[in-house]
Design a protein around this motif. Structure first.
Motif, PDB file in Angstrom:
ATOM      1  N   PHE A   2       0.848  -1.183   0.000  1.00 35.93           N
ATOM      2  CA  PHE A   2       0.000   0.000   0.000  1.00 35.93           C
ATOM      3  C   PHE A   2       0.884   1.234   0.000  1.00 35.93           C
ATOM      4  O   PHE A   2       1.950   1.251   0.610  1.00 35.93           O
ATOM      5  N   ARG A  28      -2.923   1.423  -4.066  1.00 36.25           N
ATOM      6  CA  ARG A  28      -2.353   0.104  -4.336  1.00 36.25           C
ATOM      7  C   ARG A  28      -2.149  -0.033  -5.827  1.00 36.25           C
ATOM      8  O   ARG A  28      -3.065   0.179  -6.608  1.00 36.25           O
ATOM      9  N   SER A  30      -0.201  -2.930  -7.193  1.00 34.14           N
ATOM     10  CA  SER A  30       0.086  -4.317  -7.541  1.00 34.14           C
ATOM     11  C   SER A  30      -1.170  -5.037  -8.048  1.00 34.14           C
ATOM     12  O   SER A  30      -2.287  -4.726  -7.638  1.00 34.14           O
ATOM     13  N   TRP A  34      -4.529  -9.669  -2.505  1.00 29.56           N
ATOM     14  CA  TRP A  34      -4.307  -9.202  -1.149  1.00 29.56           C
ATOM     15  C   TRP A  34      -5.523  -9.599  -0.338  1.00 29.56           C
ATOM     16  O   TRP A  34      -6.455 -10.197  -0.870  1.00 29.56           O
ATOM     17  N   THR A  55      -0.942  -7.372   2.539  1.00 31.24           N
ATOM     18  CA  THR A  55      -0.735  -7.244   1.096  1.00 31.24           C
ATOM     19  C   THR A  55      -0.211  -8.507   0.435  1.00 31.24           C
ATOM     20  O   THR A  55      -0.113  -8.551  -0.789  1.00 31.24           O
TER      21      THR A  55
END
Length: 155
Positions: A2, A28, A30, A34, A55
């Motif tokens: 994050f 975020r 990615s 998560w 995460t």
């Protein structure tokens, strides 16, 4: 991971307590899954819940180790991107089980079984789940039916 921006920091004196910082919004980037975890804590006669958003599976595993007489895991949800869930948008679904193993190249592979019955793999290409080694269960919802992937039981 994050990401936070200073402009979204909650600046009330003394809130939320020593060693902690509150944020009104996080970012975020990615596309990896998560988690959203609800834990119920007991302190004497008092009970309260806290929500955590690890995460990755390693942090989830560490968080789940808190479970014991004073901490109960109420629910774990997984948030997956379209490349994982095959849909058009991110999905937040109740996690039934999370299994980790290693493919023939030694790469870590995660298998997420969700309440709808789907099993999401962390690898894009076709996966021969039977070829995984070093298999272990990170999480299994004991209140729900057994895993769809029983061949991944711990050895």
């Amino acid at each position: 991971m994050f990401i936070t921006h200073e402009s979204y920091r909650e600046g009330r004196p003394g809130f939320p307590g020593p060693g902690r910082t509150a944020w009104r919004m996080i970012e975020r980037e990615s596309i990896d899954p998560w988690y959203h975890v609800i834990l119920r804590f007991t302190e004497g006669a008092r009970q309260f819940t806290k929500r955590f958003m690890p995460t990755d599976a390693s942090l989830l595993s560490n968080l789940l180790e808190l479970e014991g007489p004073t901490c109960l895991v109420e629910e774990v949800q997984v948030i997956t991107s379209p490349w994982v869930n095959g849909g058009l948008s991110e999905r937040m679904e109740k996690l039934i089980s999370l299994v980790i193993g290693y493919d023939q190249k030694g790469e870590c592979v995660l298998l997420h079984k969700v309440a709808g019955g789907a099993v999401y793999s962390s690898v894009r290409d076709g996966l021969d789940a039977g070829s995984l080694t070093g298999i272990r269960t990170i999480y299994e919802d004991t209140k729900t039916a057994p895993s769809v992937v029983p061949e991944f039981a711990e050895h």
